[in-house]
Every structure is written in C-alpha cells, then in structure tokens.
Write a protein that holds these residues in place. Structure first.
Motif: not given
Length: 217
Positions: A1-8, A57-64, A199-207
C-alpha cells in the motif's frame, strides 16, 4: 500500500521511485531529461502552473507514479490491458505511466499544441511500443474496454463518468486525482451512478485525494 508520509522534496521523490517502483538510475536520468524538455516547452505554452516548475518531481512525476502503486494494490498488473488517460496535457499521468511501466497507455488530448508536444515526447523517449496519442475529443474516440482509466483535472466527476462509461467494464479500475474536493465530488455524485469508489490519500499533498475503484453496471 502507498504510505501516508508526504513526499516533500525532489530528492525524496527520486528515492520513492527507487524504493517503491524499483526505478533504475538510467530511468531517473530519462526523467530528469523529461523535466528539462517540459520546462523548455512550458515557456512556449501553458503546460503546468508556473509555481510548480521548481517542484516537477513532487507535484507531477510522483503525483502520476503513485497511481501505478495504487493499480498494483487493486491487483491490476501491466499485462492487464489498456490504461486510458484522459486530457493528458503535459503528460501527467499518461507519459509517466508509459515511461515507468509496460502498460499500453492511450492518451487522449484535444488541444493541438499539446498533441504535438505529446507526440514529440513519445518519439523522444522511445515510447511508441507502450504509448499512443489520440489527438481528438474523447467523444470522437472509438470505444474499447480499458483496464484502468485515469484523469487529472479533466472534468467534474459526474460529467467524467458520463463521457467515459463506454470504455468501462465492471473490472475497469478508475484512478482519479481530484485534489481537496474529492470527497465532496463523490458525495455529490448523481444516484445514476452505482460505484465502489474509495477516497485515497495522495503522497504529494496532505490535503489532496484520489478516487479509486469501480463502476458497477
């Protein structure tokens, strides 16, 4: 599963790709080249928000790329069939899915300059075996059964489902990054649609959230 920690940070993004998707050094170099080309093209057309250029990298590549992990968590492998990406625009998530996997990715984009850009990227990164660009409105595309359907800021959920249901079976996984309003869009969904979305959490933005699941016909 995807971890809930945010890639910052951009470095954390690269490490996530290595540790979670086993991305090679050579592919990371290709992704770096992708970012350079994207930044140059962004000077010529409005591909992504200027504020996100320092954080590609965070906002687009990882988000994808996180959608690949979600697909695997639902049991959808790269041999499952076609990944349909709607309104691919700057290449997210479609180009990234094609670069990081063996999925057969169909990218639908109707804007002429973005179609040309996507075609150029497919050729530049030798993706012709795993990706194709359908340069047209979705309404003009012939129907086929998709294994995964993704859409990033393509349309409100009700309209998105209305336009796309003909590509979906009960086994089609929908992966829809919907930002902070995902839960609200799901709650407002018409009674016409029977669904098993979560509803799944994104790892790029906590909201930010991702709608993941199936339509039940």
């Amino acid at each position: 599963m995807i971890p809930l920690s945010i890639i910052a940070s951009e470095n954390e993004a690269r490490e996530w790709l290595r540790s979670h998707l086993d991305v090679s050094r050579e592919m990371l170099e290709k992704l770096s080249e992708f970012c350079i080309v994207l930044e140059e093209e962004a000077k010529l057309q409005n591909l992504i928000a200027p504020s996100t250029l320092p954080h590609i990298w965070t906002r687009h590549i990882i988000d994808s790329a996180q959608l690949l992990s979600l697909a695997k968590s639902y049991g959808h492998s790269e041999s499952s069939g076609i990944w349909l990406d709607l309104g691919t625009g700057a290449g997210f998530p479609g180009l990234i899915i094609a670069m990081l996997s063996n999925w057969q990715v169909v990218m639908v984009e109707s804007r002429a300059r973005r179609i040309n850009y996507l075609q150029h990227m497919v050729e530049r990164f030798d993706l012709a075996q795993t990706a194709r660009v359908e340069g047209m409105r979705l309404e003009s595309l012939d129907s086929f059964d998709a294994s995964v359907i993704s859409a990033r800021a393509f349309a409100p959920l009700d309209r998105l489902l209305l336009l796309t249901e003909r590509f979906s079976t009960e086994k089609t996984l929908w992966l829809l990054p919907k930002g902070r309003n995902a839960a609200n869009e799901l709650e407002a969904l018409s009674d016409k649609w029977q669904h098993l979305f979560h509803v799944k959490h994104s790892i790029t933005d906590e909201d930010a959230k991702i709608l993941a699941g199936y339509l039940v016909k």
